[in-house]
Every structure is written in C-alpha cells, then in structure tokens.
Design an enzyme around this catalytic site. Structure first.
Site, PDB file in Angstrom:
ATOM      1  CG  HIS A 118      -2.154   0.870   1.070  1.00 53.74           C
ATOM      2  ND1 HIS A 118      -3.453   0.413   1.206  1.00 53.74           N
ATOM      3  CD2 HIS A 118      -2.256   2.187   0.816  1.00 53.74           C
ATOM      4  CE1 HIS A 118      -4.304   1.422   1.046  1.00 53.74           C
ATOM      5  NE2 HIS A 118      -3.604   2.512   0.815  1.00 53.74           N
ATOM      6  CD  GLU A 163      -6.716   3.324  -4.348  1.00 52.86           C
ATOM      7  OE1 GLU A 163      -5.930   4.291  -4.249  1.00 52.86           O
ATOM      8  OE2 GLU A 163      -7.908   3.392  -3.989  1.00 52.86           O
ATOM      9  CG  ASN A 289      -9.845   0.517  -2.959  1.00 56.89           C
ATOM     10  OD1 ASN A 289     -10.340  -0.493  -2.466  1.00 56.89           O
ATOM     11  ND2 ASN A 289      -8.610   0.909  -2.676  1.00 56.89           N
ATOM     12  CE1 TYR A 291     -12.391   6.644  -0.312  1.00 57.20           C
ATOM     13  CE2 TYR A 291     -11.169   5.360  -1.927  1.00 57.20           C
ATOM     14  CZ  TYR A 291     -11.480   5.658  -0.611  1.00 57.20           C
ATOM     15  OH  TYR A 291     -10.891   4.948   0.408  1.00 57.20           O
TER      16      TYR A 291
HETATM   17  C1  GBH Z   1      -7.407   5.561  -1.387  1.00 57.35           C
HETATM   18  O1  GBH Z   1      -6.965   6.232  -2.517  1.00 57.35           O
HETATM   19  C2  GBH Z   1      -6.212   5.004  -0.714  1.00 57.35           C
HETATM   20  O2  GBH Z   1      -6.081   3.625  -0.970  1.00 57.35           O
HETATM   21  C3  GBH Z   1      -6.186   5.269   0.759  1.00 57.35           C
HETATM   22  O3  GBH Z   1      -4.902   5.027   1.245  1.00 57.35           O
HETATM   23  C4  GBH Z   1      -6.638   6.683   1.016  1.00 57.35           C
HETATM   24  O4  GBH Z   1      -6.468   7.068   2.354  1.00 57.35           O
HETATM   25  C5  GBH Z   1      -8.085   6.765   0.645  1.00 57.35           C
HETATM   26  O5  GBH Z   1      -8.250   6.403  -0.680  1.00 57.35           O
HETATM   27  C6  GBH Z   1      -8.697   8.156   0.824  1.00 57.35           C
HETATM   28  O6  GBH Z   1      -8.110   9.068  -0.022  1.00 57.35           O
HETATM   29  O7  GBH Z   1     -11.988  13.696  -8.083  1.00 57.35           O
HETATM   30  O8  GBH Z   1     -10.007  14.715  -9.016  1.00 57.35           O
HETATM   31  O9  GBH Z   1     -10.602  15.192  -6.741  1.00 57.35           O
HETATM   32  C7  GBH Z   1      -7.953   6.976  -3.199  1.00 57.35           C
HETATM   33  C8  GBH Z   1      -7.441   7.577  -4.465  1.00 57.35           C
HETATM   34  C9  GBH Z   1      -7.502   9.425  -5.913  1.00 57.35           C
HETATM   35  C10 GBH Z   1      -9.520   8.723  -4.856  1.00 57.35           C
HETATM   36  C11 GBH Z   1      -8.119  10.788  -6.152  1.00 57.35           C
HETATM   37  C12 GBH Z   1     -10.157  10.026  -5.168  1.00 57.35           C
HETATM   38  C13 GBH Z   1     -10.203  11.999  -6.379  1.00 57.35           C
HETATM   39  C14 GBH Z   1      -9.587  12.888  -7.366  1.00 57.35           C
HETATM   40  N1  GBH Z   1      -8.077   8.837  -4.745  1.00 57.35           N
HETATM   41  N2  GBH Z   1      -9.552  10.705  -6.280  1.00 57.35           N
HETATM   42  S1  GBH Z   1     -10.624  14.202  -7.826  1.00 57.35           S
END
Ligand code: GBH
Length: 442
Positions: A118, A163, A289, A291
C-alpha cells in the site's frame, strides 16, 4: 432481499497511514518517509513518524474492531519492516508484529485481509529506480513469499497491490505522492512493472499456501463533459483506459486495452513476451475501491495527457471536494459484470468512505455510507457477485499529501493524546452489521 449470509463487513487501514514507529524494530525508510521530509510535499509538513501509533496501540484498535462486530479487517504490511532494504532475509521483528496482529484478529473471529503493498516502497529500491525498474517486480514477489511463508498457515485472503494506478499517476506521473516524480506518460512502465509484480506474487503466494489471492484497484467512472462532443467522448475513453481498464483487462484477460489512445507510447519498450500471461494469472477475487466518478474533457493544445479533468458541480461533495454519487458506484459494479461476464471473479469492495471535518457527530458520513452500501445491495440483488464491503477507514489517519487534515475514520483520533473516540458513524455501522446479521438468509 437481504445481503447474503456470508457477506463480509469490514474496515480498512494501511500501514504508513496508522502505524507510526517509523524507526522501530529495524524498519527501513520507505519512499513516504523520505517524501514527507521534503519541505512542501505534505500539508503542514506532517509525516507518518507517529501517525496513530497503531504499532503500539494495536490491541486497543483490535478491540475497537471487535466492538464494531466486523467480520474482516483489511490492513497492509509495511515492506520496509519486513525487508528494510527491499531485499534479502526477513527482519523477524517486523514479521513478528503482523504475526501477533493476525493472532489477535483470529481470536476475535475477524478474518485478516492483508495487502502487501500500500505505497510504502523501501527507499533502497526507489534508489534503484523504484517501479520504473523491472527488477522491483521480482523483489516484490520475493517479499510476498517471505510474508506468506510466515502467515499463510493462518491467513487465507491476500491482496497484492493497492491501487497501482494511484502510484503511477500520483507518484510517478504527477508528483503529488511519493516518490514525487513528474514523468507524465513516461511513467507508464511503473504500471506494467507493478502489474508484473502482482502476477509474480500470485504464484509466489500460492506456493506458500495462500488460498485466496487478489489485487485491489481504484475505479473512477469516466463521464464525458459533453456527451455530444466526439472529442470529449474520446478523452473520457482514454481516461477510462488510463484509470480503470489498464489494470482490469490485463489481470482478468491477460491483455492490455489499446494503449495507443494514451498518445505517443511504445509499450514494446517495457512489455516483454510472456509478461501478460504472468499478469493474467487467475485471481480469486477483485478488490474494488470506489470514491467518486470523474468528468473528463478533451485536452487543450499542447496538453501532455490525452484528457483534462473537469469539475463535477451538480452533486454535493465530501470534505475532500469529491462528488458524492452512489449511483456511479452501482454503475461501476454493473459495468464490471457486463464488461467481463466470463472473467470477473467475486468482488470485495476493499475501500469506500469519506471525510467531513472532524466532528464525532458525523451524520454526513452515516448518510454517505448508507447510500453507498445501498448501491452495493442493489448490485448484489441484480446478481453482481460482491462478497464484502470495507469502510475506509477504521481510524482517522495520515491522509497522504493532506497529512492529518482529512479524517476518514469511524473512530476519531486525537493526535496529541492518541485518544480514540468512536464517532456516531461507528455506532451506526455496528448497528448496521448487527441488523444485517439479524435478517440474513441463505
Ligand atoms: C485511497 O486512494 C487510498 O487507498 C487510501 O490510502 C486513502 O487514504 C483513501 O483512498 C482516501 O483518499 O476527483 O479529481 O478530486 C484513493 C485515491 C484518488 C480517490 C483521487 C479520489 C479523487 C480525485 N483517490 N480521487 S478528484
């Protein structure tokens, strides 16, 4: 329909984000230790030196998990604790820590889901080029074998990488994360070498008795800014290859999607004969994963990448400014099934969560989790084989370039006293798990 009886509810963390004890028991530097020491890299100069001090407080954290009633815990193993220089014999004290943790979890009936990488690459390997260097893939498989040699008698589920796209994009292409390189598309070998490391590790892990092996990808559904614009649709398709498909098609089908959509890229300069067969070694599950989705538009003139990111403004956002779109999560799970009908293994949602300020009265997190879990529920009802869901995260922790400013935990951490305080979302998730157990069938 209720969730299937064997559906696993969990929480997730990662080593560098919670452990602290950065110089203890022979641990070597990782790229994140070095990156954090460079002024201007991490907000307010925060580092993971102490973090949540989980390395010492893990019994309390395991008790917090037991209080939640989770079935499973996804954590990561710090490569530089096991191999301080990224190669050679294992540092026994590093392995001892995870050995104790695994035993404590099993005693509480919590299934461990360790992730082997990680993002905390040993700095000694970065000094040799890091993931730009193909040799690191082989080092990774050796490290995986050392860890499994110690733990596979008790650990059934193994996640190789977390990731890889974020390491390539943020770590090597854009320089937002460690190791802070800004290679743009020249960073693409780091994607290939991580995937090769994954494939080599699958075999190495199985040789040590690991029964369930998978990798965790980050997915962000790509929305063309203007669906009627051919250029925007092409940009969204390129983003989809860059962000999602490259890491899925290679692992599930043993081939890359057409990488020429990314621009002037010569995969033959880093892909060797036989690599894709290694990368496509069968996996037992896929970690997802999720978001948020990403809006994508055509690049401007002279843009080094084949897409530009455009804001999504018609949805509410989390404390990170990320749009909250549970429907895109449902869409993602459907798309995975539709795209890989014959090749998709069972899915675990290995991360989903949010940050909203630092209050322990976190109604917004409860709402976020409830709506995203509902999306998973609908996908399961439609027949997508999702076996579990892990909240990111158990604890507030070191949020990479944001330092300690972004709090994703179900449990609040006071970084002065290390006091843990369960938030309202902790009680909500506990009750959710208990309720879903009460109504399970099958
Ligand atoms: C994860 O990465 C990680 O695995 C973890 O370690 C981390 O703490 C967790 O998420 C929270 O961040 O829409 O242009 O603003 C997430 C990778 C990449 C997800 C950027 C959200 C948003 C970019 N992230 N993305 S934007």
């Amino acid at each position: 329909m209720p969730f299937p009886a064997r559906f696993r509810w969990g929480v997730a963390t990662a080593a560098y984000q919670i452990e602290g004890a950065a110089a203890e028991d022979g641990r070597g530097d990782s790229v994140w230790d070095v990156f954090c020491r460079e002024p201007g890299r991490v907000r307010d100069g925060h580092t993971g030196d102490v973090a949540c001090d989980h390395y010492h407080r893990w019994p309390e954290d395991v008790a917090l998990m037991a209080g939640l009633g989770v079935d499973a815990y996804r954590f990561s193993i710090a490569w530089p604790r096991v191999q301080p220089d990224g190669r050679g014999a294992a540092e026994p004290r590093g392995l001892d820590f995870y050995d104790r943790l695994v035993d404590a979890l099993l005693e509480r009936g919590i299934t461990p889901f360790p992730t082997l990488f990680h993002w905390d690459l040993p700095q000694a390997l970065e000094d040799r080029g890091g993931w730009m260097n193909r040799e690191v893939a082989h080092r990774f498989a050796e490290y995986a074998a050392l860890v499994a040699g110690r733990l596979a008698d008790r650990v059934e589920h193994w996640i190789t990488l977390n990731e890889p796209v974020v390491v390539t994009a943020f770590g090597y292409a854009l320089g937002i994360h460690a190791p802070g390189r800004t290679l743009l598309l020249d960073a693409m070998p780091t994607a290939h070498h991580q995937l090769l490391g994954h494939g080599l590790a699958v075999t190495a892990l199985r040789e040590q008795g690991a029964r369930q092996v998978g990798l965790t990808n980050h997915y962000s559904p790509a929305w063309a800014a203007d669906e009627t614009s051919e250029a925007d649709r092409r940009a969204a398709a390129a983003f989809d290859v860059f962000m999602n498909r490259l890491y899925t098609e290679s692992v599930l089908r043993g081939r890359y999607p057409d990488l020429s959509v990314l621009g002037d890229l010569d995969p033959a300069s880093f892909v060797r004969d036989g690599d894709l067969a290694v990368i496509g070694a069968p996996v037992d599950f896929l970690g997802v994963n999720y978001y948020n989705p990403t809006r994508v538009k055509a690049p401007g003139p002279g843009d080094p990448l084949p897409f530009e990111i455009a804001p999504i403004e018609e949805y509410p956002t989390t404390g990170m400014g990320w749009p909250i779109v549970p429907d895109a999560f449902l869409g993602l799970l459907r798309t995975l099934r539709e795209t890989y009908p014959d090749a998709l293994p069972p899915i675990y949602v290995t991360e989903n969560g949010c940050t909203f300020g630092d209050s322990i009265h976190d109604e917004e997190r409860i709402d976020f989790l409830a709506r995203h879990i509902d999306a998973v529920h609908r996908a399961v009802d439609e027949g997508v084989d999702v076996r579990g869901y892990f909240v990111w995260s158990l604890l507030d922790n070191f949020e990479w370039a944001e330092g300690y400013h972004a709090r994703f935990g179900l449990v609040h951490v006071d970084y002065d006293t290390q006091r843990r305080t369960p938030k309202d979302s902790y009680a909500w998730y506990r009750d959710h798990i208990a309720r879903s157990r009460g109504q399970v069938t099958g």
